[in-house]
Scaffold this motif. Sequence first.
Motif, PDB file in Angstrom:
ATOM      1  N   SER A   1       0.713  -1.157  -0.021  1.00 48.33           N
ATOM      2  CA  SER A   1      -0.055  -0.059   0.198  1.00 48.33           C
ATOM      3  C   SER A   1       0.855   1.226  -0.015  1.00 48.33           C
TER       4      SER A   1
ATOM      5  N   SER B   1       0.933   4.164  -2.881  1.00 44.88           N
ATOM      6  CA  SER B   1       0.594   5.653  -2.380  1.00 44.88           C
ATOM      7  C   SER B   1       1.723   6.416  -2.969  1.00 44.88           C
TER       8      SER B   1
ATOM      9  N   HIS C   1      -1.618   9.541   2.284  1.00 51.29           N
ATOM     10  CA  HIS C   1      -1.661   8.172   2.249  1.00 51.29           C
ATOM     11  C   HIS C   1      -0.415   7.413   2.660  1.00 51.29           C
TER      12      HIS C   1
ATOM     13  N   CYS D   1       0.463   5.170   6.057  1.00 51.88           N
ATOM     14  CA  CYS D   1       1.112   3.836   5.828  1.00 51.88           C
ATOM     15  C   CYS D   1       2.312   3.829   6.965  1.00 51.88           C
TER      16      CYS D   1
ATOM     17  N   VAL E   1      -6.746   4.192   3.327  1.00 49.32           N
ATOM     18  CA  VAL E   1      -5.650   4.100   2.291  1.00 49.32           C
ATOM     19  C   VAL E   1      -6.436   3.241   1.025  1.00 49.32           C
TER      20      VAL E   1
END
Length: 268
Positions: free
Chosen positions: A25, A29, A37, A41, A83
Motif C-alpha cells: 500500500s 501510495s 496515504h 502507511c 488508504v
Amino acid sequence: MRLKWLKQIEKNFFYYGMAAIVGISLIISCLRMNMEHVFLCILTLILFMLPHVLNRWLKLYIPPVMEIVIVAFIVCGIVLGEVENFFVRFPYWDTILHTVNGVVCAALSLSLVVILNKQDKLLFRLSPVFLMIVAVSFSMLIGVLWEFFEFGVDRILKKDMQKDTWVSEISTVSLDTGTGGEVITISPIEKVSVNDGEVVLDGYLDIGLYDTMEDLFVTFVGAIAFNLFASIYSKKHKGFIFCLLIDTQEHTKKRLEEQYHEKKNYHD
C-alpha cells in the motif's frame, strides 16, 4: 517448548503478512503521489511497535491473541479502510471494525480492573453484572471519543470520516413556519437541489448521523457479546479470561507459576 517455538513462527508470519500489506500500500501510495496515504502507511508501521513498547517500557504482558487482534485492527482500519478505501468499497467494513472495537475495549476495561487493583483474581470476586457495566461503559466512552475525533477531523480538515447516508424521509420542526414547533415530515425525498439547483442530488444526505449511531450501536453490541461470552465460558475455564487480558509481567509470571504448581500437585 516445541509448541512455543511453533507459536512464535506463526506470530512472525502474521507480522510479515501485515507488514507486506502495508508495504504494498505504501508503494502504491508513493506511485500515486498521495502524501496523506504515505503518512498513514508510515504511521501504521510505527504503530506496529505499540505492543513491543507496552511490553518493554511499561512492563505489560499482552497475550498473543490480543496482540494479533490489535495489529490486525490497525491495518484493517488505517491501511485497508482509509488508504485502500475499503470503507466505501465494502459497506459493512466500518461496521465490522467498530464491533471488534467494542470487543477490544471491553477486554481492555477488564485489564484495567486487574492492573489498577493489582489483583489477578479480583475478576472472579466481583459481580459479573458490575463487570459488564464497567466494560460496556468503557467501550462506549472510547466509541464516543472516537466519534468526537471523526467529527473534529471532518469540520476542521474538511474530510469525510463520518460517512453520509442517503435517506428518503426526514422529520423536523425546523421547517415549521409557525411557533408551535410542529413536526414536519417530508417523504419521499426524491430530489434535493444545492445552491439554487447548481447541484441536484437523487435524495437527502444525513451528514454522518446514521453512520455515528450505527458505529456506537455495534460498539455496544460487541462489548455486550464479549462480556456474555467471557462470563459464561470462564465459569468452567477460569484461565481462559487471562488469554484476552493485558496484565503486568509480574502478575502474569506469578499466575503462571501458581497454575504450574496446581497442575503439578493435581498430577502428584
